[in-house]
Design a protein around this motif. Structure first.
Motif, mmCIF file in Angstrom:
data_model
loop_
_atom_site.group_PDB
_atom_site.id
_atom_site.type_symbol
_atom_site.label_atom_id
_atom_site.label_comp_id
_atom_site.label_asym_id
_atom_site.label_seq_id
_atom_site.Cartn_x
_atom_site.Cartn_y
_atom_site.Cartn_z
ATOM 1 N N MET A 234 0.672 3.643 7.840
ATOM 2 C CA MET A 234 1.535 3.230 6.730
ATOM 3 C C MET A 234 0.728 3.139 5.432
ATOM 4 O O MET A 234 -0.397 2.657 5.434
ATOM 5 C CB MET A 234 2.161 1.869 7.039
ATOM 6 C CG MET A 234 3.184 1.897 8.164
ATOM 7 S SD MET A 234 4.675 2.813 7.730
ATOM 8 C CE MET A 234 5.366 1.718 6.488
ATOM 9 N N PHE A 235 1.319 3.607 4.342
ATOM 10 C CA PHE A 235 0.667 3.528 3.046
ATOM 11 C C PHE A 235 1.005 2.211 2.363
ATOM 12 O O PHE A 235 2.007 1.566 2.669
ATOM 13 C CB PHE A 235 1.120 4.685 2.151
ATOM 14 C CG PHE A 235 0.663 6.034 2.630
ATOM 15 C CD1 PHE A 235 -0.676 6.269 2.890
ATOM 16 C CD2 PHE A 235 1.570 7.063 2.817
ATOM 17 C CE1 PHE A 235 -1.113 7.510 3.321
ATOM 18 C CE2 PHE A 235 1.153 8.304 3.249
ATOM 19 C CZ PHE A 235 -0.192 8.531 3.507
ATOM 20 N N ASN A 236 0.162 1.848 1.394
ATOM 21 C CA ASN A 236 0.469 0.645 0.623
ATOM 22 C C ASN A 236 1.380 1.007 -0.554
ATOM 23 O O ASN A 236 1.694 2.178 -0.797
ATOM 24 C CB ASN A 236 -0.818 -0.039 0.142
ATOM 25 C CG ASN A 236 -1.678 0.890 -0.710
ATOM 26 O OD1 ASN A 236 -1.160 1.683 -1.485
ATOM 27 N ND2 ASN A 236 -2.992 0.789 -0.565
ATOM 28 N N GLU A 237 1.788 -0.014 -1.288
ATOM 29 C CA GLU A 237 2.751 0.183 -2.372
ATOM 30 C C GLU A 237 2.214 1.118 -3.452
ATOM 31 O O GLU A 237 2.950 1.940 -4.005
ATOM 32 C CB GLU A 237 3.110 -1.176 -2.983
ATOM 33 C CG GLU A 237 4.188 -1.095 -4.055
ATOM 34 C CD GLU A 237 4.579 -2.457 -4.596
ATOM 35 O OE1 GLU A 237 5.252 -2.503 -5.636
ATOM 36 O OE2 GLU A 237 4.200 -3.471 -3.977
ATOM 37 N N ARG A 238 0.926 1.014 -3.748
ATOM 38 C CA ARG A 238 0.335 1.870 -4.785
ATOM 39 C C ARG A 238 0.406 3.342 -4.394
ATOM 40 O O ARG A 238 0.721 4.206 -5.220
ATOM 41 C CB ARG A 238 -1.122 1.462 -5.031
ATOM 42 C CG ARG A 238 -1.787 2.267 -6.157
ATOM 43 C CD ARG A 238 -3.220 1.833 -6.352
ATOM 44 N NE ARG A 238 -4.050 2.190 -5.206
ATOM 45 C CZ ARG A 238 -5.247 1.664 -4.967
ATOM 46 N NH1 ARG A 238 -5.738 0.742 -5.773
ATOM 47 N NH2 ARG A 238 -5.954 2.048 -3.916
ATOM 48 N N THR A 239 0.137 3.631 -3.125
ATOM 49 C CA THR A 239 0.174 5.014 -2.665
ATOM 50 C C THR A 239 1.575 5.594 -2.800
ATOM 51 O O THR A 239 1.759 6.725 -3.262
ATOM 52 C CB THR A 239 -0.288 5.108 -1.200
ATOM 53 O OG1 THR A 239 -1.542 4.459 -1.056
ATOM 54 C CG2 THR A 239 -0.423 6.563 -0.769
ATOM 55 N N TYR A 240 2.575 4.809 -2.396
ATOM 56 C CA TYR A 240 3.958 5.275 -2.513
ATOM 57 C C TYR A 240 4.364 5.450 -3.974
ATOM 58 O O TYR A 240 5.114 6.373 -4.316
ATOM 59 C CB TYR A 240 4.906 4.302 -1.817
ATOM 60 C CG TYR A 240 4.929 4.461 -0.316
ATOM 61 C CD1 TYR A 240 5.299 5.675 0.261
ATOM 62 C CD2 TYR A 240 4.580 3.414 0.531
ATOM 63 C CE1 TYR A 240 5.317 5.836 1.639
ATOM 64 C CE2 TYR A 240 4.596 3.567 1.912
ATOM 65 C CZ TYR A 240 4.967 4.778 2.457
ATOM 66 O OH TYR A 240 4.979 4.947 3.819
#
Length: 239
Positions: A1-7
């Motif tokens: 799972m990616f973090n919010e910044r990546t998304y």
């Protein structure tokens, strides 16, 4: 799972590419958006997204472009954030829905295609009548490079009526519009295309409406248009 910044970086990369059709670089994102991190950090995030299959890098030293997986991400985001838009109905929308209420399906598809600036198609299940309009609009928005690309599109267009006959089985009373991207579409086979389809109930008959255009389309805008047409039509039909 990616973090919010990546998304967030993925969302902005897709937004930039859909807007201008050019590969997106970390430098471009750093300059345009206040992300609170350095260019090297954004570049690392783009590398992660590329490794995960959301983006690709056509040239080693160039920017990134979305893959079908990346487009699916933006579609899911647009569907999740789709809200009611009946209050924004304009003159053209009223005219279109009135044409649909009068079952003038051929003229409806013509107007629908012009409003969306995409290829419009419709299929009436009870009569097997098929309507299409806007091949010029489709090619105007496509960025094709080879003769084979043109051949794929032309072949898809020739077989549209056959493909639409299978829609009742494929959609199976699905609620709301569906989007198919690239070669996974049951309607088109070209890797350059995306299809948005919705189902209407017109006096007990099923009528299927589709917009066909480049994968690099504004999904949020087009989904909103689909929702607006249906909500306006349903509201008028119940009067």
């Amino acid at each position: 799972m990616f973090n919010e910044r990546t998304y967030t970086i993925l969302e902005l990369t897709l937004k930039e590419f859909i807007g201008n059709g050019k590969p997106v670089s970390s430098k471009q994102l750093t300059k345009k958006y206040k992300l609170g991190v350095k260019d090297a950090t954004i570049r690392a995030e783009l590398n992660n997204l590329t490794e995960a299959g959301f983006l690709s890098q056509p040239h080693i030293s160039g920017g990134r472009v979305p893959t079908d997986k990346g487009y699916q991400f933006i579609v899911n985001f647009a569907m999740k954030n789709l809200i009611s838009s009946v209050g924004l109905v304009n003159k053209h929308m009223n005219q279109l829905t009135n044409i649909l209420l009068n079952r003038d399906l051929n003229n409806f598809i013509d107007g629908f295609s012009q409003e969306m600036n995409l290829l419009g198609a419709g299929y009436e299940n009870s009569t097997s009548n098929f309507y299409k309009s806007g091949l010029g609009e489709l090619f105007e928005n496509l960025e094709l490079e080879t003769k084979n690309d043109f051949y794929e599109i032309a072949k898809d267009f020739e077989r549209l009526d056959e493909k639409f006959k299978a829609l009742p089985r494929l959609l199976n009373n699905h609620s709301g519009p569906q989007i198919f991207i690239g070669e996974k579409s049951p309607i088109t086979q070209s890797r350059h295309l995306a299809v948005i389809i919705d189902e209407y109930n017109i006096d007990g008959d099923k009528f299927y409406i589709a917009a066909i255009g480049p994968k690099r389309m504004d999904y949020q805008k087009n989904l909103k248009f689909f929702k607006q047409i249906k909500e306006t039509y349903e509201r008028k039909r119940k009067k």
